[in-house]
Write a protein that holds these residues in place. Sequence first.
Motif, PDB file in Angstrom:
ATOM      1  N   LEU A   1       0.830  -1.209   0.000  1.00 51.32           N
ATOM      2  CA  LEU A   1       0.000   0.000   0.000  1.00 51.32           C
ATOM      3  C   LEU A   1       0.863   1.258   0.000  1.00 51.32           C
ATOM      4  CD1 LEU A   1      -2.831  -0.978   2.518  1.00 51.32           C
ATOM      5  CD2 LEU A   1      -3.047  -0.646   0.048  1.00 51.32           C
TER       6      LEU A   1
ATOM      7  N   THR B   1      -0.965   5.779   3.422  1.00 52.84           N
ATOM      8  CA  THR B   1      -2.100   4.852   3.405  1.00 52.84           C
ATOM      9  C   THR B   1      -2.191   3.976   4.657  1.00 52.84           C
ATOM     10  OG1 THR B   1      -2.002   4.811   0.988  1.00 52.84           O
ATOM     11  CG2 THR B   1      -3.298   3.098   2.069  1.00 52.84           C
TER      12      THR B   1
ATOM     13  N   LEU C   1       0.121   2.973  -3.471  1.00 57.58           N
ATOM     14  CA  LEU C   1      -0.833   4.077  -3.340  1.00 57.58           C
ATOM     15  C   LEU C   1      -0.154   5.333  -2.822  1.00 57.58           C
ATOM     16  CD1 LEU C   1      -4.003   2.227  -1.940  1.00 57.58           C
ATOM     17  CD2 LEU C   1      -3.583   3.049  -4.265  1.00 57.58           C
TER      18      LEU C   1
END
Length: 397
Positions: free
Chosen positions: A360, A368, A364
Amino acid sequence: MTDRHVILAATFLRALATGMMGVLLGLYLERLAYTPTEIGLVIGAGLAGAALSAAVVTFFGDALGRRRSLLILSFAAAVGGFALLASVNLWVVCGVAFLGMLNGMGRDRGAALVLEQAIQPGIVAPERRTRAFASYNVLQDIGHALGGLLAALPTLMRSLFGIGELGSFQVAIAVYAVLLLASAILYLRLTATVEAQSVKPALQLAPHSRKVLWRISTLFALDSFAGGFLGTALLAYFFHMQFGASETAIALLFFLARAANAASHFAAAWLAARIGLVNTMVFTHIPSSLLLMAVPFAPTFSIAALLFLLRECLVEMDVPTRQSYVMAVVRPEERTMASGVTHLVRMGGWAVAPLLAGPLMQGLALATPLLVGAGLKIVYDIALYRAFRHLKPPEER
Protein backbone atom coordinates in the motif's frame (compact mmCIF):
# COMPACT_ATOMS: atom_id res chain seq x y z
CA MET A 1 16.60 -10.77 43.66
CA THR A 2 12.94 -11.87 43.83
CA ASP A 3 11.06 -13.47 40.96
CA ARG A 4 9.19 -10.21 40.37
CA HIS A 5 12.45 -8.28 40.16
CA VAL A 6 13.86 -10.83 37.70
CA ILE A 7 10.80 -10.54 35.48
CA LEU A 8 10.88 -6.74 35.58
CA ALA A 9 14.62 -6.60 34.81
CA ALA A 10 14.34 -9.07 31.93
CA THR A 11 11.29 -7.23 30.60
CA PHE A 12 13.20 -3.94 30.66
CA LEU A 13 16.15 -5.38 28.68
CA ARG A 14 13.82 -6.96 26.14
CA ALA A 15 11.91 -3.68 25.76
CA LEU A 16 15.19 -1.80 25.32
CA ALA A 17 16.18 -4.15 22.48
CA THR A 18 12.72 -4.04 20.90
CA GLY A 19 12.50 -0.25 21.05
CA MET A 20 15.82 0.12 19.26
CA MET A 21 15.09 -2.51 16.60
CA GLY A 22 11.66 -1.06 15.90
CA VAL A 23 13.24 2.25 14.84
CA LEU A 24 16.23 0.78 13.01
CA LEU A 25 14.81 -2.24 11.17
CA GLY A 26 13.08 -0.37 8.36
CA LEU A 27 16.01 2.05 8.01
CA TYR A 28 18.53 -0.82 7.94
CA LEU A 29 16.57 -2.71 5.29
CA GLU A 30 16.26 0.48 3.26
CA ARG A 31 20.07 0.72 3.33
CA LEU A 32 20.11 -2.81 1.87
CA ALA A 33 17.97 -1.42 -1.01
CA TYR A 34 14.83 -3.26 0.09
CA THR A 35 11.55 -1.91 -1.29
CA PRO A 36 8.62 -1.06 1.02
CA THR A 37 6.98 -4.34 -0.04
CA GLU A 38 10.10 -6.30 0.93
CA ILE A 39 10.39 -4.42 4.23
CA GLY A 40 6.79 -5.34 5.02
CA LEU A 41 7.57 -8.96 4.14
CA VAL A 42 10.47 -9.11 6.62
CA ILE A 43 8.43 -7.47 9.38
CA GLY A 44 5.55 -9.84 8.71
CA ALA A 45 7.86 -12.87 8.82
CA GLY A 46 9.23 -11.82 12.20
CA LEU A 47 5.77 -11.28 13.63
CA ALA A 48 4.59 -14.60 12.19
CA GLY A 49 7.38 -16.32 14.10
CA ALA A 50 6.36 -14.47 17.23
CA ALA A 51 2.74 -15.53 16.69
CA LEU A 52 3.77 -19.19 16.38
CA SER A 53 5.80 -18.99 19.58
CA ALA A 54 2.83 -17.36 21.33
CA ALA A 55 0.67 -20.29 20.23
CA VAL A 56 3.16 -22.78 21.63
CA VAL A 57 3.37 -21.15 25.06
CA THR A 58 -0.40 -20.65 25.15
CA PHE A 59 -1.11 -24.35 24.83
CA PHE A 60 2.06 -25.88 26.28
CA GLY A 61 3.80 -23.15 28.31
CA ASP A 62 2.50 -24.25 31.70
CA ALA A 63 3.22 -27.91 30.97
CA LEU A 64 6.70 -27.19 29.61
CA GLY A 65 7.38 -24.82 32.50
CA ARG A 66 7.17 -21.04 32.50
CA ARG A 67 10.83 -20.56 33.44
CA ARG A 68 12.05 -22.96 30.76
CA SER A 69 9.78 -21.40 28.15
CA LEU A 70 11.04 -17.89 28.93
CA LEU A 71 14.64 -19.11 28.63
CA ILE A 72 14.04 -20.72 25.24
CA LEU A 73 12.23 -17.67 23.87
CA SER A 74 14.96 -15.22 24.93
CA PHE A 75 17.81 -17.37 23.69
CA ALA A 76 16.15 -17.97 20.29
CA ALA A 77 15.56 -14.23 19.86
CA ALA A 78 19.22 -13.47 20.69
CA VAL A 79 20.47 -16.05 18.18
CA GLY A 80 18.12 -14.55 15.58
CA GLY A 81 19.63 -11.12 16.16
CA PHE A 82 23.16 -12.37 15.58
CA ALA A 83 22.03 -14.36 12.53
CA LEU A 84 20.53 -11.23 10.97
CA LEU A 85 24.10 -10.03 10.38
CA ALA A 86 24.97 -13.07 8.27
CA SER A 87 23.15 -12.27 5.01
CA VAL A 88 21.49 -9.56 2.95
CA ASN A 89 19.44 -12.00 0.85
CA LEU A 90 15.72 -11.30 1.22
CA TRP A 91 14.62 -14.88 1.81
CA VAL A 92 17.45 -15.63 4.23
CA VAL A 93 16.58 -12.48 6.19
CA CYS A 94 12.89 -13.48 6.21
CA GLY A 95 13.82 -16.92 7.54
CA VAL A 96 16.02 -15.43 10.25
CA ALA A 97 13.25 -12.95 11.14
CA PHE A 98 10.76 -15.81 11.49
CA LEU A 99 12.98 -18.09 13.60
CA GLY A 100 14.28 -15.22 15.72
CA MET A 101 10.80 -13.71 16.20
CA LEU A 102 12.18 -10.35 15.00
CA ASN A 103 9.93 -7.57 16.25
CA GLY A 104 9.54 -4.52 14.03
CA MET A 105 6.61 -3.14 16.02
CA GLY A 106 8.83 -1.08 18.34
CA ARG A 107 6.87 -2.39 21.32
CA ASP A 108 7.41 -5.64 23.16
CA ARG A 109 4.60 -7.89 21.99
CA GLY A 110 6.35 -11.27 22.05
CA ALA A 111 5.35 -14.62 23.49
CA ALA A 112 7.19 -13.93 26.75
CA LEU A 113 4.42 -11.50 27.68
CA VAL A 114 1.90 -14.34 27.67
CA LEU A 115 3.72 -16.04 30.53
CA GLU A 116 4.67 -12.88 32.40
CA GLN A 117 1.10 -11.60 32.34
CA ALA A 118 -0.17 -14.93 33.66
CA ILE A 119 2.31 -14.72 36.55
CA GLN A 120 1.47 -11.14 37.59
CA PRO A 121 -2.06 -11.54 39.06
CA GLY A 122 -0.95 -14.27 41.45
CA ILE A 123 1.33 -11.95 43.40
CA VAL A 124 -0.95 -8.94 44.01
CA ALA A 125 -4.36 -8.37 45.57
CA PRO A 126 -7.28 -7.92 43.12
CA GLU A 127 -7.65 -4.22 43.96
CA ARG A 128 -3.97 -3.65 43.10
CA ARG A 129 -3.98 -5.73 39.92
CA THR A 130 -4.48 -2.86 37.47
CA ARG A 131 -1.78 -0.77 39.15
CA ALA A 132 0.61 -3.74 39.05
CA PHE A 133 0.03 -4.09 35.32
CA ALA A 134 0.49 -0.33 34.96
CA SER A 135 3.89 -0.54 36.70
CA TYR A 136 4.88 -3.48 34.51
CA ASN A 137 3.94 -1.58 31.35
CA VAL A 138 5.61 1.63 32.56
CA LEU A 139 8.89 -0.24 32.89
CA GLN A 140 8.39 -1.65 29.40
CA ASP A 141 7.78 1.78 27.95
CA ILE A 142 10.82 3.23 29.71
CA GLY A 143 12.78 0.48 27.98
CA HIS A 144 11.06 1.27 24.69
CA ALA A 145 11.85 4.98 25.15
CA LEU A 146 15.52 4.40 25.89
CA GLY A 147 15.62 1.87 23.06
CA GLY A 148 14.26 4.49 20.70
CA LEU A 149 17.02 6.82 21.86
CA LEU A 150 19.55 4.03 21.44
CA ALA A 151 18.55 3.92 17.79
CA ALA A 152 20.85 6.91 17.33
CA LEU A 153 23.74 4.47 17.84
CA PRO A 154 24.55 4.10 14.10
CA THR A 155 24.92 7.87 13.80
CA LEU A 156 27.23 7.94 16.84
CA MET A 157 29.29 5.05 15.48
CA ARG A 158 29.82 6.89 12.20
CA SER A 159 30.65 10.26 13.78
CA LEU A 160 32.85 9.03 16.64
CA PHE A 161 34.59 6.03 15.14
CA GLY A 162 34.32 6.53 11.39
CA ILE A 163 32.47 3.26 10.86
CA GLY A 164 30.76 2.89 7.50
CA GLU A 165 27.00 3.33 7.21
CA LEU A 166 26.12 -0.37 6.89
CA GLY A 167 28.67 -1.33 9.55
CA SER A 168 27.18 1.16 12.00
CA PHE A 169 23.77 -0.50 11.66
CA GLN A 170 25.33 -3.92 12.16
CA VAL A 171 26.89 -2.77 15.45
CA ALA A 172 23.44 -1.71 16.65
CA ILE A 173 21.94 -5.08 15.65
CA ALA A 174 24.69 -6.85 17.63
CA VAL A 175 23.77 -4.73 20.67
CA TYR A 176 20.15 -5.82 20.17
CA ALA A 177 21.18 -9.48 20.30
CA VAL A 178 23.35 -8.99 23.41
CA LEU A 179 20.47 -7.36 25.29
CA LEU A 180 18.24 -10.34 24.55
CA LEU A 181 20.96 -12.75 25.63
CA ALA A 182 21.24 -10.86 28.94
CA SER A 183 17.49 -11.27 29.51
CA ALA A 184 17.85 -15.03 28.99
CA ILE A 185 20.58 -15.14 31.63
CA LEU A 186 18.31 -13.30 34.08
CA TYR A 187 15.56 -15.88 33.67
CA LEU A 188 17.95 -18.50 35.07
CA ARG A 189 17.33 -16.89 38.49
CA LEU A 190 13.58 -17.58 38.51
CA THR A 191 12.33 -20.00 41.16
CA ALA A 192 9.63 -22.67 41.12
CA THR A 193 7.09 -20.20 42.52
CA VAL A 194 6.53 -18.75 39.04
CA GLU A 195 5.18 -22.06 37.76
CA ALA A 196 1.46 -22.74 37.39
CA GLN A 197 -0.11 -24.26 40.50
CA SER A 198 -2.12 -26.60 38.29
CA VAL A 199 -1.83 -27.28 34.58
CA LYS A 200 -5.20 -26.92 32.90
CA PRO A 201 -5.71 -28.98 29.71
CA ALA A 202 -5.55 -26.92 26.54
CA LEU A 203 -8.80 -25.16 25.63
CA GLN A 204 -10.63 -26.59 28.67
CA LEU A 205 -12.30 -23.42 29.88
CA ALA A 206 -15.48 -22.72 31.78
CA PRO A 207 -18.41 -21.95 29.41
CA HIS A 208 -18.58 -18.32 30.57
CA SER A 209 -14.82 -17.84 30.10
CA ARG A 210 -14.94 -19.46 26.67
CA LYS A 211 -17.72 -17.13 25.56
CA VAL A 212 -15.94 -14.04 26.84
CA LEU A 213 -12.63 -15.04 25.28
CA TRP A 214 -14.23 -15.77 21.92
CA ARG A 215 -15.91 -12.38 21.76
CA ILE A 216 -13.02 -10.32 23.06
CA SER A 217 -10.40 -12.18 21.00
CA THR A 218 -12.33 -11.46 17.83
CA LEU A 219 -12.21 -7.75 18.64
CA PHE A 220 -8.55 -7.89 19.66
CA ALA A 221 -7.77 -9.49 16.29
CA LEU A 222 -9.27 -6.44 14.56
CA ASP A 223 -7.35 -4.04 16.81
CA SER A 224 -4.05 -5.81 16.23
CA PHE A 225 -4.63 -6.01 12.48
CA ALA A 226 -5.07 -2.23 12.56
CA GLY A 227 -1.96 -1.89 14.73
CA GLY A 228 0.07 -3.96 12.27
CA PHE A 229 -0.22 -1.07 9.81
CA LEU A 230 1.35 1.19 12.45
CA GLY A 231 4.49 -0.65 13.57
CA THR A 232 7.48 1.48 14.52
CA ALA A 233 9.59 0.20 11.62
CA LEU A 234 6.96 1.35 9.11
CA LEU A 235 6.32 4.63 10.94
CA ALA A 236 10.06 5.38 11.05
CA TYR A 237 10.23 4.66 7.32
CA PHE A 238 7.23 6.97 6.77
CA PHE A 239 8.79 9.88 8.68
CA HIS A 240 12.09 9.41 6.86
CA MET A 241 10.57 9.29 3.36
CA GLN A 242 7.73 11.81 3.87
CA PHE A 243 9.63 14.50 5.76
CA GLY A 244 13.30 13.57 5.25
CA ALA A 245 13.75 13.08 9.01
CA SER A 246 17.18 11.82 10.04
CA GLU A 247 17.88 8.72 12.13
CA THR A 248 18.69 10.93 15.11
CA ALA A 249 15.46 12.93 14.79
CA ILE A 250 13.41 9.74 14.48
CA ALA A 251 15.22 8.17 17.43
CA LEU A 252 14.45 11.24 19.57
CA LEU A 253 10.82 11.20 18.42
CA PHE A 254 10.31 7.60 19.48
CA PHE A 255 12.14 8.18 22.75
CA LEU A 256 9.64 10.93 23.57
CA ALA A 257 6.76 8.77 22.32
CA ARG A 258 7.64 5.89 24.62
CA ALA A 259 8.14 8.29 27.53
CA ALA A 260 4.61 9.56 26.88
CA ASN A 261 3.38 5.94 26.81
CA ALA A 262 5.02 5.26 30.17
CA ALA A 263 3.40 8.26 31.85
CA SER A 264 0.03 7.34 30.40
CA HIS A 265 -0.05 3.92 32.09
CA PHE A 266 -0.30 5.36 35.58
CA ALA A 267 -2.89 7.79 34.30
CA ALA A 268 -4.81 4.81 32.91
CA ALA A 269 -4.84 3.08 36.32
CA TRP A 270 -6.04 6.30 37.99
CA LEU A 271 -8.75 6.84 35.38
CA ALA A 272 -9.90 3.20 35.41
CA ALA A 273 -10.47 3.38 39.16
CA ARG A 274 -12.96 6.18 38.50
CA ILE A 275 -14.71 5.39 35.22
CA GLY A 276 -14.01 1.66 34.77
CA LEU A 277 -11.66 -0.45 32.67
CA VAL A 278 -13.75 -0.65 29.49
CA ASN A 279 -14.55 3.07 29.48
CA THR A 280 -10.87 3.89 29.91
CA MET A 281 -9.93 1.63 27.01
CA VAL A 282 -12.42 3.18 24.61
CA PHE A 283 -12.57 6.84 25.60
CA THR A 284 -8.79 7.29 25.34
CA HIS A 285 -8.29 5.18 22.21
CA ILE A 286 -10.61 6.96 19.80
CA PRO A 287 -8.99 10.42 20.20
CA SER A 288 -5.56 8.84 19.68
CA SER A 289 -6.68 7.43 16.32
CA LEU A 290 -8.05 10.79 15.20
CA LEU A 291 -4.72 12.43 16.02
CA LEU A 292 -2.87 9.80 14.01
CA MET A 293 -5.09 10.39 10.98
CA ALA A 294 -4.00 14.04 11.05
CA VAL A 295 -0.26 13.23 10.93
CA PRO A 296 0.03 12.68 7.13
CA PHE A 297 -1.54 16.07 6.49
CA ALA A 298 0.98 18.00 8.60
CA PRO A 299 2.98 20.50 6.52
CA THR A 300 6.26 19.94 8.38
CA PHE A 301 8.00 17.24 10.39
CA SER A 302 7.75 19.33 13.55
CA ILE A 303 3.96 19.54 13.37
CA ALA A 304 3.68 15.88 12.40
CA ALA A 305 5.88 14.95 15.37
CA LEU A 306 3.73 17.02 17.74
CA LEU A 307 0.54 15.33 16.56
CA PHE A 308 2.19 11.94 16.85
CA LEU A 309 3.37 12.64 20.41
CA LEU A 310 -0.12 13.77 21.44
CA ARG A 311 -1.39 10.49 20.05
CA GLU A 312 1.20 8.55 22.04
CA CYS A 313 -0.03 10.19 25.27
CA LEU A 314 -3.32 8.34 24.79
CA VAL A 315 -2.80 5.28 22.61
CA GLU A 316 -1.27 2.99 25.26
CA MET A 317 -3.75 3.74 28.05
CA ASP A 318 -5.74 0.70 26.96
CA VAL A 319 -2.80 -1.69 27.49
CA PRO A 320 -2.71 -2.15 31.31
CA THR A 321 -6.50 -1.80 31.47
CA ARG A 322 -6.98 -4.45 28.77
CA GLN A 323 -4.56 -6.86 30.46
CA SER A 324 -6.18 -6.32 33.84
CA TYR A 325 -9.68 -6.75 32.42
CA VAL A 326 -8.93 -10.07 30.71
CA MET A 327 -7.22 -11.50 33.79
CA ALA A 328 -10.18 -10.39 35.96
CA VAL A 329 -13.00 -11.98 33.97
CA VAL A 330 -11.54 -15.52 33.85
CA ARG A 331 -10.66 -17.98 36.63
CA PRO A 332 -7.09 -18.00 38.07
CA GLU A 333 -6.28 -21.40 36.54
CA GLU A 334 -7.38 -20.08 33.12
CA ARG A 335 -5.07 -17.05 33.09
CA THR A 336 -2.23 -18.47 30.99
CA MET A 337 -4.74 -19.71 28.43
CA ALA A 338 -6.62 -16.40 28.44
CA SER A 339 -3.42 -14.38 28.20
CA GLY A 340 -2.16 -16.64 25.43
CA VAL A 341 -5.31 -16.75 23.34
CA THR A 342 -5.84 -12.98 23.41
CA HIS A 343 -2.16 -12.39 22.74
CA LEU A 344 -2.08 -14.96 19.96
CA VAL A 345 -4.86 -13.34 17.97
CA ARG A 346 -3.11 -10.01 18.37
CA MET A 347 0.14 -11.47 17.09
CA GLY A 348 -1.69 -12.90 14.09
CA GLY A 349 -3.09 -9.48 13.21
CA TRP A 350 0.29 -7.81 13.62
CA ALA A 351 1.92 -10.42 11.38
CA VAL A 352 -0.56 -10.11 8.51
CA ALA A 353 -0.96 -6.32 8.30
CA PRO A 354 2.66 -5.39 7.38
CA LEU A 355 2.41 -7.71 4.38
CA LEU A 356 -0.33 -5.41 3.12
CA ALA A 357 1.07 -2.13 4.45
CA GLY A 358 4.27 -2.34 2.40
CA PRO A 359 2.50 -2.72 -0.99
CA LEU A 360 0.00 0.00 0.00
CA MET A 361 2.87 2.36 0.77
CA GLN A 362 4.55 1.53 -2.52
CA GLY A 363 1.47 1.38 -4.74
CA LEU A 364 -0.83 4.08 -3.34
CA ALA A 365 0.72 6.56 -0.92
CA LEU A 366 3.12 6.56 2.00
CA ALA A 367 0.34 7.63 4.34
CA THR A 368 -2.10 4.85 3.40
CA PRO A 369 -1.20 2.49 6.31
CA LEU A 370 -1.65 5.31 8.85
CA LEU A 371 -5.13 6.15 7.61
CA VAL A 372 -6.24 2.53 7.27
CA GLY A 373 -4.84 1.53 10.66
CA ALA A 374 -6.37 4.48 12.52
CA GLY A 375 -9.76 3.97 10.86
CA LEU A 376 -9.89 0.28 11.78
CA LYS A 377 -8.97 1.10 15.38
CA ILE A 378 -11.97 3.41 15.69
CA VAL A 379 -14.24 0.62 14.43
CA TYR A 380 -12.71 -1.70 17.05
CA ASP A 381 -13.28 0.77 19.90
CA ILE A 382 -16.94 1.23 19.07
CA ALA A 383 -17.49 -2.53 18.83
CA LEU A 384 -15.63 -3.18 22.11
CA TYR A 385 -17.76 -0.66 23.99
CA ARG A 386 -21.00 -2.11 22.68
CA ALA A 387 -19.98 -5.69 23.51
CA PHE A 388 -18.42 -5.31 26.97
CA ARG A 389 -19.67 -2.16 28.66
CA HIS A 390 -21.96 -4.23 30.92
CA LEU A 391 -19.46 -6.98 31.86
CA LYS A 392 -17.69 -5.64 34.94
CA PRO A 393 -14.55 -7.01 36.67
CA PRO A 394 -14.97 -7.97 40.37
CA GLU A 395 -13.73 -4.65 41.78
CA GLU A 396 -16.32 -2.69 39.72
CA ARG A 397 -19.38 -4.76 40.61
